[in-house]
Design a protein around this motif. Structure first.
Motif, PDB file in Angstrom:
ATOM      1  N   ALA A 137     -84.895  58.083 -11.124  1.00  0.00           N
ATOM      2  CA  ALA A 137     -84.609  57.051 -12.127  1.00  0.00           C
ATOM      3  C   ALA A 137     -83.271  57.324 -12.809  1.00  0.00           C
ATOM      4  O   ALA A 137     -82.496  56.404 -13.073  1.00  0.00           O
ATOM      5  CB  ALA A 137     -85.734  56.993 -13.164  1.00  0.00           C
ATOM      6  N   LYS A 138     -83.004  58.590 -13.062  1.00  0.00           N
ATOM      7  CA  LYS A 138     -81.740  58.963 -13.704  1.00  0.00           C
ATOM      8  C   LYS A 138     -80.561  58.599 -12.803  1.00  0.00           C
ATOM      9  O   LYS A 138     -79.526  58.121 -13.279  1.00  0.00           O
ATOM     10  CB  LYS A 138     -81.756  60.464 -14.016  1.00  0.00           C
ATOM     11  CG  LYS A 138     -80.714  60.896 -14.989  1.00  0.00           C
ATOM     12  CD  LYS A 138     -80.940  62.328 -15.432  1.00  0.00           C
ATOM     13  CE  LYS A 138     -79.841  62.732 -16.377  1.00  0.00           C
ATOM     14  NZ  LYS A 138     -79.963  64.092 -16.851  1.00  0.00           N
ATOM     15  N   ALA A 139     -80.717  58.791 -11.493  1.00  0.00           N
ATOM     16  CA  ALA A 139     -79.651  58.427 -10.556  1.00  0.00           C
ATOM     17  C   ALA A 139     -79.436  56.914 -10.534  1.00  0.00           C
ATOM     18  O   ALA A 139     -78.295  56.449 -10.418  1.00  0.00           O
ATOM     19  CB  ALA A 139     -79.989  58.943  -9.164  1.00  0.00           C
ATOM     20  N   GLU A 140     -80.524  56.145 -10.671  1.00  0.00           N
ATOM     21  CA  GLU A 140     -80.404  54.683 -10.703  1.00  0.00           C
ATOM     22  C   GLU A 140     -79.584  54.214 -11.900  1.00  0.00           C
ATOM     23  O   GLU A 140     -78.918  53.186 -11.837  1.00  0.00           O
ATOM     24  CB  GLU A 140     -81.785  54.034 -10.746  1.00  0.00           C
ATOM     25  CG  GLU A 140     -82.530  54.100  -9.443  1.00  0.00           C
ATOM     26  CD  GLU A 140     -83.919  53.496  -9.542  1.00  0.00           C
ATOM     27  OE1 GLU A 140     -84.184  52.727 -10.502  1.00  0.00           O
ATOM     28  OE2 GLU A 140     -84.742  53.799  -8.669  1.00  0.00           O
ATOM     29  N   ARG A 141     -79.634  54.967 -12.973  1.00  0.00           N
ATOM     30  CA  ARG A 141     -78.856  54.608 -14.171  1.00  0.00           C
ATOM     31  C   ARG A 141     -77.366  54.554 -13.872  1.00  0.00           C
ATOM     32  O   ARG A 141     -76.640  53.752 -14.455  1.00  0.00           O
ATOM     33  CB  ARG A 141     -79.082  55.629 -15.287  1.00  0.00           C
ATOM     34  CG  ARG A 141     -80.470  55.704 -15.791  1.00  0.00           C
ATOM     35  CD  ARG A 141     -80.579  56.815 -16.808  1.00  0.00           C
ATOM     36  NE  ARG A 141     -81.960  57.234 -16.954  1.00  0.00           N
ATOM     37  CZ  ARG A 141     -82.348  58.292 -17.622  1.00  0.00           C
ATOM     38  NH1 ARG A 141     -81.459  59.065 -18.226  1.00  0.00           N
ATOM     39  NH2 ARG A 141     -83.621  58.604 -17.704  1.00  0.00           N
ATOM     40  N   GLU A 142     -76.916  55.426 -12.993  1.00  0.00           N
ATOM     41  CA  GLU A 142     -75.488  55.480 -12.664  1.00  0.00           C
ATOM     42  C   GLU A 142     -75.015  54.201 -11.987  1.00  0.00           C
ATOM     43  O   GLU A 142     -73.844  53.860 -12.051  1.00  0.00           O
ATOM     44  CB  GLU A 142     -75.204  56.694 -11.768  1.00  0.00           C
ATOM     45  CG  GLU A 142     -75.518  58.026 -12.414  1.00  0.00           C
ATOM     46  CD  GLU A 142     -74.739  58.276 -13.692  1.00  0.00           C
ATOM     47  OE1 GLU A 142     -73.528  57.961 -13.730  1.00  0.00           O
ATOM     48  OE2 GLU A 142     -75.351  58.759 -14.661  1.00  0.00           O
ATOM     49  N   GLU A 143     -75.936  53.505 -11.326  1.00  0.00           N
ATOM     50  CA  GLU A 143     -75.604  52.280 -10.591  1.00  0.00           C
ATOM     51  C   GLU A 143     -75.720  51.025 -11.448  1.00  0.00           C
ATOM     52  O   GLU A 143     -75.247  49.962 -11.062  1.00  0.00           O
ATOM     53  CB  GLU A 143     -76.552  52.141  -9.395  1.00  0.00           C
ATOM     54  CG  GLU A 143     -76.557  53.325  -8.449  1.00  0.00           C
ATOM     55  CD  GLU A 143     -75.305  53.412  -7.620  1.00  0.00           C
ATOM     56  OE1 GLU A 143     -74.817  52.352  -7.186  1.00  0.00           O
ATOM     57  OE2 GLU A 143     -74.798  54.534  -7.437  1.00  0.00           O
ATOM     58  N   ALA A 144     -76.385  51.131 -12.593  1.00  0.00           N
ATOM     59  CA  ALA A 144     -76.702  49.947 -13.395  1.00  0.00           C
ATOM     60  C   ALA A 144     -75.516  49.467 -14.228  1.00  0.00           C
ATOM     61  O   ALA A 144     -74.739  50.261 -14.745  1.00  0.00           O
ATOM     62  CB  ALA A 144     -77.884  50.246 -14.307  1.00  0.00           C
ATOM     63  N   ASP A 145     -75.425  48.167 -14.353  1.00  0.00           N
ATOM     64  CA  ASP A 145     -74.410  47.540 -15.194  1.00  0.00           C
ATOM     65  C   ASP A 145     -74.913  47.367 -16.626  1.00  0.00           C
ATOM     66  O   ASP A 145     -74.129  47.335 -17.559  1.00  0.00           O
ATOM     67  CB  ASP A 145     -74.041  46.165 -14.612  1.00  0.00           C
ATOM     68  CG  ASP A 145     -73.506  46.296 -13.202  1.00  0.00           C
ATOM     69  OD1 ASP A 145     -72.348  46.712 -13.058  1.00  0.00           O
ATOM     70  OD2 ASP A 145     -74.265  46.012 -12.244  1.00  0.00           O
ATOM     71  N   ILE A 146     -76.243  47.227 -16.757  1.00  0.00           N
ATOM     72  CA  ILE A 146     -76.871  47.110 -18.071  1.00  0.00           C
ATOM     73  C   ILE A 146     -77.967  48.166 -18.162  1.00  0.00           C
ATOM     74  O   ILE A 146     -78.835  48.235 -17.299  1.00  0.00           O
ATOM     75  CB  ILE A 146     -77.490  45.716 -18.287  1.00  0.00           C
ATOM     76  CG1 ILE A 146     -76.427  44.617 -18.160  1.00  0.00           C
ATOM     77  CG2 ILE A 146     -78.168  45.640 -19.655  1.00  0.00           C
ATOM     78  CD1 ILE A 146     -77.007  43.202 -18.179  1.00  0.00           C
ATOM     79  N   LEU A 147     -77.892  48.980 -19.192  1.00  0.00           N
ATOM     80  CA  LEU A 147     -78.912  49.993 -19.452  1.00  0.00           C
ATOM     81  C   LEU A 147     -79.668  49.587 -20.711  1.00  0.00           C
ATOM     82  O   LEU A 147     -79.060  49.176 -21.691  1.00  0.00           O
ATOM     83  CB  LEU A 147     -78.261  51.361 -19.671  1.00  0.00           C
ATOM     84  CG  LEU A 147     -77.418  51.891 -18.517  1.00  0.00           C
ATOM     85  CD1 LEU A 147     -76.574  53.058 -18.967  1.00  0.00           C
ATOM     86  CD2 LEU A 147     -78.313  52.305 -17.363  1.00  0.00           C
TER      87      LEU A 147
END
Length: 191
Positions: free
Chosen positions: A167-177
């Motif tokens: 999940a933490k790695a997915e944060r790096e790809e997100a445009d909106i957190l």
């Protein structure tokens, strides 16, 4: 900002009606960003604040963090507002940011005997997010399998399968957190 509320949003929300305070808020956000200034904005319930800050941010190509005070607002953002906005921006992604204790720990779970629905859930879950559990749960059992401060991080032999670190790695790809105020503030130094 004007074209978003005249062209994009009406296509995404049936019966959408332009609200002047929403447009003013979007213009203020856009202007603050362009001038490199901060904007503090307060608006009444029903103004459409989420759209007023999300659309300008996406139009300007920004990566943003939205912090909320409660789970109800997070769920509104995750299930309704953000998907509506991102439908205008193909390829853009969002992610709900949650702390470790919201995720099952495979290392801890391997050390305990699981039964019934919890065992099945752990075998089938793709996210390991314990908030996805939709059956009655004994919180002592849940506590025995959730990640905590004893986590070994990258030194864990199950690191590559770890739900929290995925999940933490997915944060790096997100445009909106999206996160809550407590998680946002946890890393701030005390004066």
């Amino acid at each position: 900002a004007d074209t978003v509320f005249v062209n994009k949003l009406p296509r995404r929300i049936h019966g959408y009606e332009l609200r002047q305070p929403q447009l003013w808020m979007a213009r203020m956000i856009q202007r603050a960003r362009e001038m490199g200034k901060h904007a503090v904005i307060e608006a009444a319930t029903g103004t459409g604040k989420s759209y007023a800050y999300l659309y300008p941010a996406m139009e300007m190509g920004l990566r943003i963090l939205v912090s909320t005070s409660n789970k109800a607002l997070q769920q509104q953002l995750v299930k309704k507002d953000i998907p509506t906005v991102l439908s205008s921006y193909p390829g853009k992604k969002f992610c709900l940011v949650q702390g470790k204790s919201n995720y099952a720990c495979l290392h801890k779970a391997a050390k305990v005997q699981l039964h019934g629905q919890l065992k099945t859930w752990l075998e089938e879950t793709k996210t390991g997010n314990t908030e996805d559990i939709d059956f009655p749960i004994n919180y002592d059992d849940l506590d025995r399998i959730t990640a905590d401060d004893t986590c070994n991080g990258y030194r864990c032999n199950l690191y590559n399968k770890c739900f929290y670190y995925q999940a933490k790695a997915e944060r790096e790809e997100a445009d909106i957190l999206i996160c809550n105020h407590a998680l946002l503030a946890i890393h701030l130094d005390n004066p």
